[in-house]
Scaffold this active site. Structure first.
Site, PDB file in Angstrom:
ATOM      1  N   TYR A  55       0.938  -1.052  -0.078  1.00 14.38           N
ATOM      2  CA  TYR A  55       0.231   0.192   0.054  1.00 14.38           C
ATOM      3  C   TYR A  55       0.939   1.128   0.026  1.00 14.38           C
ATOM      4  CZ  TYR A  55      -4.881  -0.175  -0.368  1.00 14.38           C
ATOM      5  OH  TYR A  55      -6.161  -0.076  -0.712  1.00 14.38           O
ATOM      6  N   GLU A  57      -0.384   4.896  -0.691  1.00 15.11           N
ATOM      7  CA  GLU A  57      -1.169   6.142  -0.932  1.00 15.11           C
ATOM      8  C   GLU A  57      -0.169   7.272  -0.659  1.00 15.11           C
ATOM      9  OE1 GLU A  57      -4.783   6.138   1.832  1.00 15.11           O
ATOM     10  OE2 GLU A  57      -5.878   4.598   0.468  1.00 15.11           O
ATOM     11  N   ASP A 209      -6.252  12.843 -25.601  1.00 14.04           N
ATOM     12  CA  ASP A 209      -6.438  11.170 -24.920  1.00 14.04           C
ATOM     13  C   ASP A 209      -5.673  10.169 -26.163  1.00 14.04           C
ATOM     14  OD1 ASP A 209      -7.081   8.770 -24.375  1.00 14.04           O
ATOM     15  OD2 ASP A 209      -9.201   9.156 -23.945  1.00 14.04           O
ATOM     16  N   THR A 235      -3.952   5.089 -21.786  1.00 18.12           N
ATOM     17  CA  THR A 235      -3.751   3.857 -21.325  1.00 18.12           C
ATOM     18  C   THR A 235      -2.340   3.376 -21.262  1.00 18.12           C
ATOM     19  OG1 THR A 235      -4.118   2.646 -23.340  1.00 18.12           O
ATOM     20  CG2 THR A 235      -6.107   2.997 -22.027  1.00 18.12           C
ATOM     21  N   LYS A 238      -2.562  -0.567 -24.844  1.00 17.59           N
ATOM     22  CA  LYS A 238      -2.799  -0.678 -25.977  1.00 17.59           C
ATOM     23  C   LYS A 238      -1.534  -0.656 -26.954  1.00 17.59           C
ATOM     24  CE  LYS A 238      -7.196   0.791 -25.205  1.00 17.59           C
ATOM     25  NZ  LYS A 238      -8.429   1.977 -25.256  1.00 17.59           N
ATOM     26  N   ARG A 244      -1.858  -3.511 -17.971  1.00 13.86           N
ATOM     27  CA  ARG A 244      -3.002  -2.463 -17.828  1.00 13.86           C
ATOM     28  C   ARG A 244      -2.753  -1.494 -17.098  1.00 13.86           C
ATOM     29  NH1 ARG A 244      -7.111  -5.637 -20.865  1.00 13.86           N
ATOM     30  NH2 ARG A 244      -8.437  -3.631 -21.060  1.00 13.86           N
TER      31      ARG A 244
END
Ligand SMILES: *Cc1c(COP(=O)(O)O)cnc(C)c1O
Length: 427
Positions: A55, A57, A209, A235, A238, A244
């Site tokens: 974790y 954050e 984008d 992304t 792609k 991902r």
């Protein structure tokens, strides 16, 4: 401890079998879905690592949890490599822009742009979905169309290219706070400078984008919006060929707003395993082989589009400048979905898609979308593109001919056997 020790195959044979079936499917079929690719073994190793347990954050050196000695370095390395890569491809200094690698995917990256710059009800403009835009650019079913006032622009009826005159006219009339350029099913080069000038005329934030084309951009096969747009989202899975994930590039003046929008605005802990995968993908993209890949993706798409035109297919806009093309099957008398499902049975995997001004419904449209990133990652070239055009032609001519589909699936398997799929081991 022993309970957590068994391998996947021992612990969960059902899922292990499904993964091995998918491995086989990905190996033995032509992957022509324009948004898909094969991540490398190195990217998959990083993404499947222990980093997913942690974790973190916050941002490097400003975290809300202890134990970040390694994670900070991973995230800083990912950012530094992306700056070098995209700065180089854009002709701007690596330190002249800011990078955030924490968005969970492309859609959350876009939401962060809204959260950074807009209030609910503000006006946003983007390419309409039927013309090749993305849901998150203000489509009615998306939160971005429900919480903001969306004014979509389109493509010209004559040539199906983005109508910049219409964009300017609508922008002057509706004064958007945010103007999107970038698409999900558009085969031509995006004129970022033209969008910049329209955004300047109306005082809009310009967001590019590049989810589909970021691998082409950093590989030098499509112009870059970095240094032109205020914000660039993408992304990472792609054409970029990473795990991902999502990433955001922005002008330095917007760094704090973007970072705050991603965390704590929209997300909690970053996916550190994905961050590591992005760092590996950026490292791969900095190698000369990646430029050759990006160029080959476009060359392959052009060969495939031309071969389809020669077989009497209607390729929208007449061809392609990038990695994808749209076929309008109206003249073939076969709906897109019927063709896509028959092609899937024949081992040629693509998706049915609306074409501009499609008289049919989005769930049963007139067209097909196909792209070359994945087959190019396997090392396929001109001969295979010509074979693919031939298969598509034969299937569309007789989509209900089960024997034909089976024959073609065999031919596809034969060709695929000569091209190992990156990252995929069977067994
Ligand atoms: C794929 C895509 C996205 C969304 O990415 P996800 O990772 O599927 O959320 C956003 N914008 C464009 C233009 C895309 O093509």
């Amino acid at each position: 401890m022993a309970f957590l020790d068994p391998s996947l195959a021992e612990r969960d044979p059902e899922i292990a079998r499904l993964i091995s079936e998918e491995n086989k499917r990905e190996l033995e079929s032509m992957r022509l879905i324009a948004s898909e690719n094969y991540a490398s073994r190195a990217v998959m190793d990083a993404t499947g690592s222990c980093l997913g347990n942690k974790y973190s954050e916050g941002y490097p050196r400003k975290r809300y949890y202890e134990g970040q000695a390694v994670i900070d370095q991973v995230e800083e390395l990912a950012i530094a490599r992306l700056k070098q890569l995209f700065g180089g491809a854009s002709g701007v200094a690596p330190d002249s822009f800011h990078v955030n690698v924490q968005p969970y995917s492309g859609s959350p990256a876009n939401l962060a742009v809204y959260f950074a710059f807009l209030q609910p009800g503000d006006v946003v403009m983007g390419l309409g979905l039927p013309a090749g835009g993305h849901l998150t650019h203000g489509h009615t079913v998306s939160i971005t169309g429900k919480y903001f006032k969306s004014v979509p622009y389109g493509v010209r009826r004559e040539d199906h290219r983005i109508d910049l005159d219409e964009v300017r006219k609508l922008a002057k009339e509706h004064r958007p706070k945010l103007l999107w350029c970038g698409t999900t099913a558009y085969p031509r080069t995006i004129d970022f400078a033209a969008f910049r000038s329209i955004a300047d005329e109306v005082g809009a934030i310009l967001a590019a984008d590049i989810a589909h084309i970021s691998g082409l951009v950093c590989g030098g096969a499509h112009p870059s919006p970095i240094g032109v747009a205020d914000v660039v989202t993408s992304t990472t899975h792609k054409t970029f060929r990473g795990p991902r994930g999502g990433m955001i590039f922005c002008k330095k003046e917007h760094a704090a707003a973007i970072d705050k929008a991603v965390f704590p605005g929209l997300q909690g802990g970053p996916h550190n395993h994905a961050t590591a995968g992005i760092a590996v993908a950026a490292h791969e993209a900095l190698q000369p082989e990646f430029k050759a890949y990006a160029r080959a993706v476009v060359d392959n798409a052009k060969v495939l589009a031309q071969a389809l035109v020669e077989r009497g297919f209607t390729v929208t806009t007449g061809g392609t400048d990038n990695h994808l093309m749209l076929l309008d099957l109206t003249n073939k008398g076969v709906p897109g979905k019927v063709a896509a499902q028959a092609l899937d049975k024949a081992g040629v995997v693509l998706n049915y898609n609306s074409v501009p001004f499609d008289p049919r419904k989005p769930f049963d449209p007139s067209g097909l979308r196909l792209g070359t990133p994945a087959v190019t990652s396997r090392g396929m070239g001109k001969a295979e593109m010509l074979a693919i055009a031939g298969w598509i032609d034969r299937v569309v001519a007789a989509p209900a001919d089960a024997a034909l589909l089976e024959t073609i699936a065999g031919e596809v398997r034969e060709v695929c056997a000569k091209f190992p799929a990156p990252g995929i081991r069977v067994g």
